[in-house]
Design a protein around this motif. Structure first.
Motif, PDB file in Angstrom:
ATOM      1  N   HIS A 134      34.596  34.532  72.692  1.00  0.00           N
ATOM      2  CA  HIS A 134      33.734  35.298  73.597  1.00  0.00           C
ATOM      3  C   HIS A 134      33.199  36.554  72.895  1.00  0.00           C
ATOM      4  CE1 HIS A 134      32.129  36.863  77.329  1.00  0.00           C
ATOM      5  NE2 HIS A 134      32.770  38.000  77.091  1.00  0.00           N
ATOM      6  N   SER A 135      34.061  37.240  72.150  1.00  0.00           N
ATOM      7  CA  SER A 135      33.633  38.466  71.465  1.00  0.00           C
ATOM      8  C   SER A 135      32.613  38.180  70.372  1.00  0.00           C
ATOM      9  CB  SER A 135      34.834  39.218  70.892  1.00  0.00           C
ATOM     10  OG  SER A 135      35.411  38.502  69.828  1.00  0.00           O
ATOM     11  N   LEU A 136      32.635  36.969  69.813  1.00  0.00           N
ATOM     12  CA  LEU A 136      31.680  36.614  68.757  1.00  0.00           C
ATOM     13  C   LEU A 136      30.258  36.416  69.296  1.00  0.00           C
ATOM     14  CD1 LEU A 136      33.805  34.164  66.607  1.00  0.00           C
ATOM     15  CD2 LEU A 136      33.127  36.503  66.031  1.00  0.00           C
ATOM     16  N   LYS A 137      30.134  36.312  70.606  1.00  0.00           N
ATOM     17  CA  LYS A 137      28.806  36.160  71.208  1.00  0.00           C
ATOM     18  C   LYS A 137      28.031  37.470  71.182  1.00  0.00           C
ATOM     19  CE  LYS A 137      30.236  32.455  74.298  1.00  0.00           C
ATOM     20  NZ  LYS A 137      30.502  32.077  75.685  1.00  0.00           N
ATOM     21  N   LYS A 138      28.736  38.565  71.009  1.00  0.00           N
ATOM     22  CA  LYS A 138      28.093  39.875  70.966  1.00  0.00           C
ATOM     23  C   LYS A 138      27.482  40.106  69.588  1.00  0.00           C
ATOM     24  CE  LYS A 138      31.355  41.733  74.253  1.00  0.00           C
ATOM     25  NZ  LYS A 138      32.441  42.662  74.494  1.00  0.00           N
ATOM     26  N   GLU A 139      26.502  40.978  69.545  1.00  0.00           N
ATOM     27  CA  GLU A 139      25.856  41.315  68.276  1.00  0.00           C
ATOM     28  C   GLU A 139      26.855  42.021  67.355  1.00  0.00           C
ATOM     29  OE1 GLU A 139      22.305  44.181  66.564  1.00  0.00           O
ATOM     30  OE2 GLU A 139      22.331  43.673  68.683  1.00  0.00           O
ATOM     31  N   VAL A 140      26.910  41.578  66.119  1.00  0.00           N
ATOM     32  CA  VAL A 140      27.815  42.175  65.141  1.00  0.00           C
ATOM     33  C   VAL A 140      27.016  43.120  64.244  1.00  0.00           C
ATOM     34  CG1 VAL A 140      29.400  41.704  63.226  1.00  0.00           C
ATOM     35  CG2 VAL A 140      29.270  40.122  65.155  1.00  0.00           C
ATOM     36  N   LYS A 141      27.496  44.345  64.135  1.00  0.00           N
ATOM     37  CA  LYS A 141      26.828  45.319  63.272  1.00  0.00           C
ATOM     38  C   LYS A 141      27.208  45.052  61.824  1.00  0.00           C
ATOM     39  CE  LYS A 141      26.576  48.694  66.868  1.00  0.00           C
ATOM     40  NZ  LYS A 141      26.194  49.992  67.174  1.00  0.00           N
ATOM     41  N   GLU A 142      26.256  45.142  60.966  1.00  0.00           N
ATOM     42  CA  GLU A 142      26.469  44.850  59.543  1.00  0.00           C
ATOM     43  C   GLU A 142      27.613  45.668  58.957  1.00  0.00           C
ATOM     44  OE1 GLU A 142      26.130  42.813  56.087  1.00  0.00           O
ATOM     45  OE2 GLU A 142      25.023  42.369  57.917  1.00  0.00           O
ATOM     46  N   GLU A 143      27.737  46.930  59.355  1.00  0.00           N
ATOM     47  CA  GLU A 143      28.796  47.773  58.791  1.00  0.00           C
ATOM     48  C   GLU A 143      30.198  47.352  59.260  1.00  0.00           C
ATOM     49  OE1 GLU A 143      26.928  50.119  62.252  1.00  0.00           O
ATOM     50  OE2 GLU A 143      26.168  49.019  60.549  1.00  0.00           O
ATOM     51  N   ALA A 144      30.268  46.504  60.280  1.00  0.00           N
ATOM     52  CA  ALA A 144      31.570  46.014  60.762  1.00  0.00           C
ATOM     53  C   ALA A 144      32.037  44.777  59.990  1.00  0.00           C
ATOM     54  CB  ALA A 144      31.486  45.696  62.247  1.00  0.00           C
ATOM     55  N   ILE A 145      31.143  44.176  59.234  1.00  0.00           N
ATOM     56  CA  ILE A 145      31.486  42.965  58.488  1.00  0.00           C
ATOM     57  C   ILE A 145      32.179  43.341  57.182  1.00  0.00           C
ATOM     58  CG2 ILE A 145      30.544  40.938  57.302  1.00  0.00           C
ATOM     59  CD1 ILE A 145      28.276  40.978  59.375  1.00  0.00           C
ATOM     60  N   ILE A 146      33.301  42.705  56.931  1.00  0.00           N
ATOM     61  CA  ILE A 146      34.037  42.964  55.687  1.00  0.00           C
ATOM     62  C   ILE A 146      33.281  42.315  54.535  1.00  0.00           C
ATOM     63  CG2 ILE A 146      36.190  42.529  54.436  1.00  0.00           C
ATOM     64  CD1 ILE A 146      37.569  42.499  57.217  1.00  0.00           C
ATOM     65  N   ALA A 147      32.997  43.093  53.524  1.00  0.00           N
ATOM     66  CA  ALA A 147      32.253  42.603  52.352  1.00  0.00           C
ATOM     67  C   ALA A 147      33.208  41.846  51.432  1.00  0.00           C
ATOM     68  CB  ALA A 147      31.586  43.765  51.630  1.00  0.00           C
ATOM     69  N   ILE A 148      33.601  40.684  51.890  1.00  0.00           N
ATOM     70  CA  ILE A 148      34.577  39.860  51.161  1.00  0.00           C
ATOM     71  C   ILE A 148      34.071  39.486  49.770  1.00  0.00           C
ATOM     72  CG2 ILE A 148      33.795  37.669  52.158  1.00  0.00           C
ATOM     73  CD1 ILE A 148      37.322  37.819  52.222  1.00  0.00           C
ATOM     74  N   GLU A 149      32.752  39.466  49.619  1.00  0.00           N
ATOM     75  CA  GLU A 149      32.158  39.102  48.330  1.00  0.00           C
ATOM     76  C   GLU A 149      32.428  40.142  47.250  1.00  0.00           C
ATOM     77  OE1 GLU A 149      29.105  41.371  50.694  1.00  0.00           O
ATOM     78  OE2 GLU A 149      30.489  39.736  51.143  1.00  0.00           O
ATOM     79  N   ASN A 150      32.980  41.309  47.624  1.00  0.00           N
ATOM     80  CA  ASN A 150      33.298  42.348  46.647  1.00  0.00           C
ATOM     81  C   ASN A 150      34.690  42.203  46.042  1.00  0.00           C
ATOM     82  OD1 ASN A 150      30.789  43.492  47.003  1.00  0.00           O
ATOM     83  ND2 ASN A 150      31.504  44.937  48.541  1.00  0.00           N
ATOM     84  N   ILE A 151      35.437  41.227  46.531  1.00  0.00           N
ATOM     85  CA  ILE A 151      36.774  40.979  45.967  1.00  0.00           C
ATOM     86  C   ILE A 151      36.613  40.524  44.515  1.00  0.00           C
ATOM     87  CG2 ILE A 151      38.750  39.389  46.075  1.00  0.00           C
ATOM     88  CD1 ILE A 151      38.577  39.563  49.105  1.00  0.00           C
ATOM     89  N   LYS A 152      37.471  41.007  43.675  1.00  0.00           N
ATOM     90  CA  LYS A 152      37.408  40.686  42.237  1.00  0.00           C
ATOM     91  C   LYS A 152      38.507  39.696  41.868  1.00  0.00           C
ATOM     92  CE  LYS A 152      34.219  43.812  41.482  1.00  0.00           C
ATOM     93  NZ  LYS A 152      32.980  43.441  42.078  1.00  0.00           N
ATOM     94  N   GLY A 153      38.424  38.499  42.400  1.00  0.00           N
ATOM     95  CA  GLY A 153      39.412  37.476  42.098  1.00  0.00           C
ATOM     96  C   GLY A 153      39.239  36.279  43.010  1.00  0.00           C
ATOM     97  N   ASP A 154      39.989  35.239  42.717  1.00  0.00           N
ATOM     98  CA  ASP A 154      39.929  34.010  43.504  1.00  0.00           C
ATOM     99  C   ASP A 154      40.462  34.248  44.917  1.00  0.00           C
ATOM    100  OD1 ASP A 154      39.028  32.826  41.189  1.00  0.00           O
ATOM    101  OD2 ASP A 154      40.876  31.747  40.764  1.00  0.00           O
ATOM    102  N   ILE A 155      39.981  33.436  45.860  1.00  0.00           N
ATOM    103  CA  ILE A 155      40.368  33.563  47.266  1.00  0.00           C
ATOM    104  C   ILE A 155      40.823  32.202  47.782  1.00  0.00           C
ATOM    105  CG2 ILE A 155      39.534  34.069  49.601  1.00  0.00           C
ATOM    106  CD1 ILE A 155      37.486  35.969  48.309  1.00  0.00           C
ATOM    107  N   LEU A 156      41.960  32.202  48.467  1.00  0.00           N
ATOM    108  CA  LEU A 156      42.476  31.001  49.122  1.00  0.00           C
ATOM    109  C   LEU A 156      42.719  31.344  50.586  1.00  0.00           C
ATOM    110  CD1 LEU A 156      43.573  28.081  48.990  1.00  0.00           C
ATOM    111  CD2 LEU A 156      45.817  29.084  48.458  1.00  0.00           C
TER     112      LEU A 156
END
Length: 137
Positions: free
Chosen positions: A24-46
């Motif tokens: 239900h909460s995902l139906k609301k507009e998400v502000k860009e600054e609230a999104i975790i920039a996971i692409e900035n991680i410096k390593g593999d992700i599982l």
């Protein structure tokens, strides 16, 4: 979920399932600054998720993470292990997989974990081997 229905649900005797609240909460507009920039991680992700997780929509969110990494041309390795009949309680192998609910230590309410016993067991066994392989690499 309307507020009144949510209160009735939270105070009922049956285990609380949070997944619908997250959806239900995902139906609301998400502000860009609230999104975790996971692409900035410096390593593999599982990532590991149970498709019947009743604590939150872990498979949906892990899929969103995978999409974001792909969109940003993430230069490290990334993988999502998703298990059909598993819930929130994917753990180390041979740990009892019969836990379908937990009692929160603070509010003493009963929360649903989802999954079935065999699904959680299989997910725990398979993911453990793959986590060890991932960490070794």
């Amino acid at each position: 979920m309307p507020l009144g229905a949510m209160f009735r649900y939270f105070f009922s005797k049956k285990p609380i399932e949070f997944t619908s609240t997250f959806l239900h909460s995902l139906k609301k507009e998400v502000k860009e600054e609230a999104i975790i920039a996971i692409e900035n991680i410096k390593g593999d992700i599982l990532l590991i998720s149970g498709e019947d997780d009743q604590m939150w929509c872990s498979t949906l969110m892990a899929n969103k993470v995978m999409s974001r990494l792909k969109e940003h041309n993430f230069s490290y390795g990334y993988e999502h292990l998703s298990y059909k009949d598993a819930g929130h309680f994917i753990t180390i192998p041979y740990y009892p997989s019969t836990h379908k609910n937990i009692v929160h230590p603070h509010d003493k309410k009963v929360y649903a974990l989802g999954g079935d016993t065999l699904g959680d067991l299989r997910a725990s066994e398979d993911s453990w081997v793959r986590v060890l392989r991932f960490l070794k690499k």
